[in-house]
Design a protein around this motif. Structure first.
Motif, mmCIF file in Angstrom:
data_model
loop_
_atom_site.group_PDB
_atom_site.id
_atom_site.type_symbol
_atom_site.label_atom_id
_atom_site.label_comp_id
_atom_site.label_asym_id
_atom_site.label_seq_id
_atom_site.Cartn_x
_atom_site.Cartn_y
_atom_site.Cartn_z
ATOM 1 N N ALA A 262 0.843 -1.195 0.000
ATOM 2 C CA ALA A 262 0.000 0.000 0.000
ATOM 3 C C ALA A 262 0.877 1.244 0.000
ATOM 4 O O ALA A 262 2.033 1.210 0.431
ATOM 5 N N ALA A 263 0.289 2.327 -0.448
ATOM 6 C CA ALA A 263 1.054 3.570 -0.509
ATOM 7 C C ALA A 263 1.574 3.980 0.870
ATOM 8 O O ALA A 263 2.645 4.568 0.995
ATOM 9 N N TRP A 264 0.782 3.652 1.891
ATOM 10 C CA TRP A 264 1.220 3.946 3.254
ATOM 11 C C TRP A 264 0.529 3.008 4.220
ATOM 12 O O TRP A 264 -0.678 2.846 4.164
ATOM 13 N N GLY A 265 1.299 2.383 5.072
ATOM 14 C CA GLY A 265 0.724 1.412 5.994
ATOM 15 C C GLY A 265 0.319 2.011 7.317
ATOM 16 O O GLY A 265 -0.558 1.481 7.984
ATOM 17 N N GLY A 266 0.975 3.073 7.708
ATOM 18 C CA GLY A 266 0.645 3.700 8.974
ATOM 19 C C GLY A 266 0.985 2.841 10.161
ATOM 20 O O GLY A 266 1.921 2.042 10.119
ATOM 21 N N SER A 267 0.207 2.983 11.218
ATOM 22 C CA SER A 267 0.513 2.350 12.490
ATOM 23 C C SER A 267 -0.335 1.127 12.796
ATOM 24 O O SER A 267 -0.228 0.561 13.883
ATOM 25 N N THR A 268 -1.161 0.713 11.869
ATOM 26 C CA THR A 268 -2.085 -0.399 12.125
ATOM 27 C C THR A 268 -1.506 -1.704 11.619
ATOM 28 O O THR A 268 -1.261 -1.837 10.414
ATOM 29 N N PRO A 269 -1.284 -2.666 12.490
ATOM 30 C CA PRO A 269 -0.674 -3.932 12.054
ATOM 31 C C PRO A 269 -1.421 -4.619 10.916
ATOM 32 O O PRO A 269 -0.781 -5.188 10.019
ATOM 33 N N ARG A 270 -2.730 -4.550 10.904
ATOM 34 C CA ARG A 270 -3.478 -5.285 9.870
ATOM 35 C C ARG A 270 -3.269 -4.687 8.477
ATOM 36 O O ARG A 270 -3.622 -5.305 7.478
ATOM 37 N N ASN A 271 -2.686 -3.511 8.403
ATOM 38 C CA ASN A 271 -2.395 -2.923 7.093
ATOM 39 C C ASN A 271 -1.165 -3.542 6.431
ATOM 40 O O ASN A 271 -0.896 -3.270 5.265
ATOM 41 N N TYR A 272 -0.439 -4.329 7.192
ATOM 42 C CA TYR A 272 0.807 -4.910 6.699
ATOM 43 C C TYR A 272 0.591 -6.392 6.415
ATOM 44 O O TYR A 272 0.240 -7.148 7.312
ATOM 45 N N ALA A 273 0.846 -6.791 5.179
ATOM 46 C CA ALA A 273 0.575 -8.170 4.773
ATOM 47 C C ALA A 273 1.754 -9.105 5.013
ATOM 48 O O ALA A 273 1.569 -10.317 5.105
ATOM 49 N N TYR A 274 2.936 -8.560 5.096
ATOM 50 C CA TYR A 274 4.138 -9.387 5.189
ATOM 51 C C TYR A 274 4.850 -9.121 6.510
ATOM 52 O O TYR A 274 5.100 -7.961 6.860
ATOM 53 N N TRP A 275 5.179 -10.204 7.193
ATOM 54 C CA TRP A 275 5.816 -10.098 8.504
ATOM 55 C C TRP A 275 7.008 -11.031 8.585
ATOM 56 O O TRP A 275 6.968 -12.146 8.062
ATOM 57 N N GLY A 276 8.030 -10.558 9.254
ATOM 58 C CA GLY A 276 9.176 -11.409 9.500
ATOM 59 C C GLY A 276 9.138 -11.945 10.924
ATOM 60 O O GLY A 276 8.321 -11.526 11.741
ATOM 61 N N ARG A 277 10.016 -12.869 11.205
ATOM 62 C CA ARG A 277 10.182 -13.329 12.575
ATOM 63 C C ARG A 277 10.803 -12.214 13.395
ATOM 64 O O ARG A 277 11.595 -11.433 12.876
ATOM 65 N N GLY A 278 10.455 -12.154 14.620
ATOM 66 C CA GLY A 278 10.925 -11.075 15.466
ATOM 67 C C GLY A 278 12.316 -11.293 16.010
ATOM 68 O O GLY A 278 12.887 -12.384 15.934
ATOM 69 N N THR A 279 12.846 -10.238 16.566
ATOM 70 C CA THR A 279 14.128 -10.296 17.256
ATOM 71 C C THR A 279 13.934 -9.691 18.642
ATOM 72 O O THR A 279 13.294 -8.648 18.792
ATOM 73 N N LEU A 280 14.456 -10.373 19.648
ATOM 74 C CA LEU A 280 14.198 -9.985 21.028
ATOM 75 C C LEU A 280 15.180 -8.918 21.485
ATOM 76 O O LEU A 280 16.396 -9.065 21.351
ATOM 77 N N VAL A 281 14.616 -7.865 22.050
ATOM 78 C CA VAL A 281 15.407 -6.806 22.665
ATOM 79 C C VAL A 281 15.076 -6.796 24.155
ATOM 80 O O VAL A 281 13.914 -6.658 24.532
ATOM 81 N N THR A 282 16.093 -6.942 24.974
ATOM 82 C CA THR A 282 15.914 -6.921 26.416
ATOM 83 C C THR A 282 16.775 -5.809 26.997
ATOM 84 O O THR A 282 17.986 -5.791 26.782
ATOM 85 N N VAL A 283 16.129 -4.896 27.711
ATOM 86 C CA VAL A 283 16.834 -3.769 28.299
ATOM 87 C C VAL A 283 16.769 -3.902 29.819
ATOM 88 O O VAL A 283 15.680 -3.885 30.390
ATOM 89 N N SER A 284 17.911 -4.051 30.422
ATOM 90 C CA SER A 284 17.953 -4.185 31.872
ATOM 91 C C SER A 284 18.151 -2.814 32.513
ATOM 92 O O SER A 284 18.902 -1.983 32.005
ATOM 93 N N SER A 285 17.478 -2.614 33.627
ATOM 94 C CA SER A 285 17.569 -1.312 34.297
ATOM 95 C C SER A 285 18.631 -1.329 35.376
ATOM 96 O O SER A 285 19.188 -2.353 35.710
#
Length: 123
Positions: free
Chosen positions: A100-123
């Motif tokens: 689409a010309a613009w997907g914006g912030s809505t997940p359902r607007n995006y048809a293709y997804w990759g596997r995630g990568t974990l980010v862990t931030v310790s305080s």
């Protein structure tokens, strides 16, 4: 298009990380790409998005001034530079794409997804 996110890891609060989203396919340069994240027990939330040319970006208020999205269409890669990380940034980060010309912030607007990568931030 197939997407693969990488670059996550364990860091301390205040540190930086750069995530990469590598894509296959010759037409990647025509896709809008977004980064989303999902913390344990929470819904997936929008982080940032970038237009096919890189000329338009959009970000969530929670990452304003700290995260920067960019893309290198010659390398079929979109980046998410994350600075001044906070413990609340801990999540699995996903990249997604849409024709689409613009997907914006809505997940359902995006048809293709990759596997995630974990980010862990310790305080």
């Amino acid at each position: 298009v197939q997407l693969q996110a990488s670059g996550g890891g364990l860091v301390q609060a205040g540190d930086s990380l750069r995530l990469s989203c590598a894509a296959s396919g010759r037409t990647f340069s025509s896709y809008t790409v977004g980064w989303f994240r999902q913390a344990p027990g929470k819904e997936r939330e929008f982080v940032q998005a970038i237009s096919w040319s890189g000329g338009t970006t959009y970000y969530a208020d929670s990452v304003k001034g700290r995260f920067t999205i960019s893309r290198d269409n010659a390398e079929n890669t979109v980046y998410l530079q994350m600075n001044s990380l906070k413990s609340e940034d801990t999540a699995v980060y996903y990249c997604a794409a849409t024709t689409a010309a613009w997907g914006g912030s809505t997940p359902r607007n995006y048809a293709y997804w990759g596997r995630g990568t974990l980010v862990t931030v310790s305080s």
